[in-house]
Design an enzyme around this catalytic site. Structure first.
Site, PDB file in Angstrom:
ATOM      1  CG  ASP A  68      -0.344  -0.554   2.483  1.00  0.00           C
ATOM      2  OD1 ASP A  68       0.905  -0.580   2.566  1.00  0.00           O
ATOM      3  OD2 ASP A  68      -1.088  -0.956   3.381  1.00  0.00           O
ATOM      4  CG  ASN A 137      -9.081  -1.309  11.736  1.00  0.00           C
ATOM      5  OD1 ASN A 137      -8.135  -1.973  11.327  1.00  0.00           O
ATOM      6  ND2 ASN A 137      -9.531  -0.239  11.096  1.00  0.00           N
ATOM      7  CG  HIS A 139      -5.911  -2.147   8.688  1.00  0.00           C
ATOM      8  ND1 HIS A 139      -5.998  -0.818   9.070  1.00  0.00           N
ATOM      9  CD2 HIS A 139      -4.595  -2.463   8.834  1.00  0.00           C
ATOM     10  CE1 HIS A 139      -4.809  -0.376   9.412  1.00  0.00           C
ATOM     11  NE2 HIS A 139      -3.939  -1.347   9.288  1.00  0.00           N
ATOM     12  CD  GLU A 144      -8.871   1.071   7.633  1.00  0.00           C
ATOM     13  OE1 GLU A 144      -8.662   0.076   8.357  1.00  0.00           O
ATOM     14  OE2 GLU A 144      -8.471   2.213   7.920  1.00  0.00           O
TER      15      GLU A 144
HETATM   16  C1  F6R Z   1       1.456  -1.522   6.158  1.00  0.00           C
HETATM   17  C2  F6R Z   1       0.128  -2.116   6.228  1.00  0.00           C
HETATM   18  C3  F6R Z   1      -0.684  -2.103   7.490  1.00  0.00           C
HETATM   19  C4  F6R Z   1       0.131  -2.408   8.746  1.00  0.00           C
HETATM   20  C5  F6R Z   1      -0.766  -2.375   9.987  1.00  0.00           C
HETATM   21  C6  F6R Z   1       0.008  -2.636  11.251  1.00  0.00           C
HETATM   22  O1  F6R Z   1       1.989  -1.652   4.865  1.00  0.00           O
HETATM   23  O2  F6R Z   1      -0.331  -2.605   5.240  1.00  0.00           O
HETATM   24  O3  F6R Z   1      -1.716  -3.038   7.373  1.00  0.00           O
HETATM   25  O4  F6R Z   1       0.735  -3.662   8.608  1.00  0.00           O
HETATM   26  O5  F6R Z   1      -1.402  -1.139  10.071  1.00  0.00           O
HETATM   27  O6  F6R Z   1       0.879  -1.561  11.471  1.00  0.00           O
HETATM   28  P1  F6R Z   1       2.052  -1.659  12.557  1.00  0.00           P
HETATM   29  O7  F6R Z   1       2.973  -2.709  12.100  1.00  0.00           O
HETATM   30  O8  F6R Z   1       2.700  -0.293  12.530  1.00  0.00           O
HETATM   31  O9  F6R Z   1       1.403  -1.989  13.853  1.00  0.00           O
END
Ligand code: F6R
Length: 244
Positions: A68, A137, A139, A144
């Site tokens: 992303d 959440n 994702h 989301e």
């Molecule tokens: C990042 C991504 C997100 C993160 C998620 C967890 O490329 O796709 O899904 O993996 O938000 O973020 P952290 O690792 O910062 O807790």
């Protein structure tokens, strides 16, 4: 099939996760790796850099696709995911820059950019390993909670919970982008193998829901229960709700 690997600390998990990635790359030198940003893969990337520097691992044939990118951030912005990947991995290993791929956050036409990225992902014909973190959440990528599972790359509007969680990386909450381009759930699920990283107590409740709760697009990570092979690398803090 889901295998859970529990470690005392995120650091230990990161080292073992890097060993798993290294095995895939040694076995398949032209592997297609799906990569994630955020805090979860940082220790793993540091260990991969160490393995490269000690001469035991080469990424010269590897192709990468990132999950992303924030809409509106240039690759030079220090919170863009392009910047993150260069800073935390690509600039320190021998991957060829032309073999690394991220959606562009600056595309004037996001729909056209999503179609371009879908074409890049499908041009490889396979996704050997997909690295994932999990949002508070549920994702994965920036998919989301929603009423349906997405198939391909799409433009998503970030929820208040995700914006709050990501505000720690920006000078203020107002600076956090509110939209992103993300690979779809269908693309993530097409991976031969998935490596899910979950660390810290903030992930404990959602990790249990994702792995053992109903499969629903309201908890996007729950779809991993239908994936071919998922290796969950978690620390004790993230496992505490599963252990009960
Ligand atoms: C990042 C991504 C997100 C993160 C998620 C967890 O490329 O796709 O899904 O993996 O938000 O973020 P952290 O690792 O910062 O807790």
């Amino acid at each position: 099939m889901i295998s859970i690997h529990e470690f005392k600390t995120a650091k230990e998990a990161g080292v073992s996760a890097a060993a798993l990635v290294a095995d895939v790359v040694r076995h398949t030198p032209d592997a297609v790796l799906g990569l994630a940003t955020g805090s979860s893969p940082l220790d793993m990337y540091a260990e991969l850099i160490r393995l490269y520097r000690e001469g035991s691992l080469s990424f010269a044939g590897v192709r990468t696709v990132n999950l992303d990118e924030y809409v509106g951030l240039a690759p030079t912005h220090d919170q863009s995911y392009a910047y993150f990947m260069h800073h935390n991995l690509f600039d320190h290993i021998d991957v060829h820059p032309e073999n690394t791929n991220l959606p562009s956050g600056l595309a004037a036409d996001p729909a056209a950019e999503c179609a371009r990225y879908d074409a890049v992902v499908s041009s490889f014909g396979r996704l050997d390993l997909q690295v994932l973190g999990i949002g508070n959440n549920g994702h994965i990528g920036f998919n989301e909670p929603s009423d349906s599972f997405s198939k391909g790359t799409g433009l998503v509007h970030l929820t208040a919970s995700t914006i709050d969680a990501n505000a720690r990386f920006f000078a203020s909450r107002a600076e956090v982008p509110t939209a992103a381009l993300t690979m779809g759930i269908g693309q993530i699920l097409s991976a031969e193998r998935i490596l899910l990283l979950a660390f810290g107590e903030k992930k404990a409740a959602i990790l249990k829901e994702a792995l053992y709760g109903p499969v629903t697009p309201q908890v996007p990570a729950s779809i991993l229960q239908f994936a071919r092979q998922v290796d969950v690398f978690a620390d004790e803090a993230a496992m505490q709700v599963i252990h009960g």
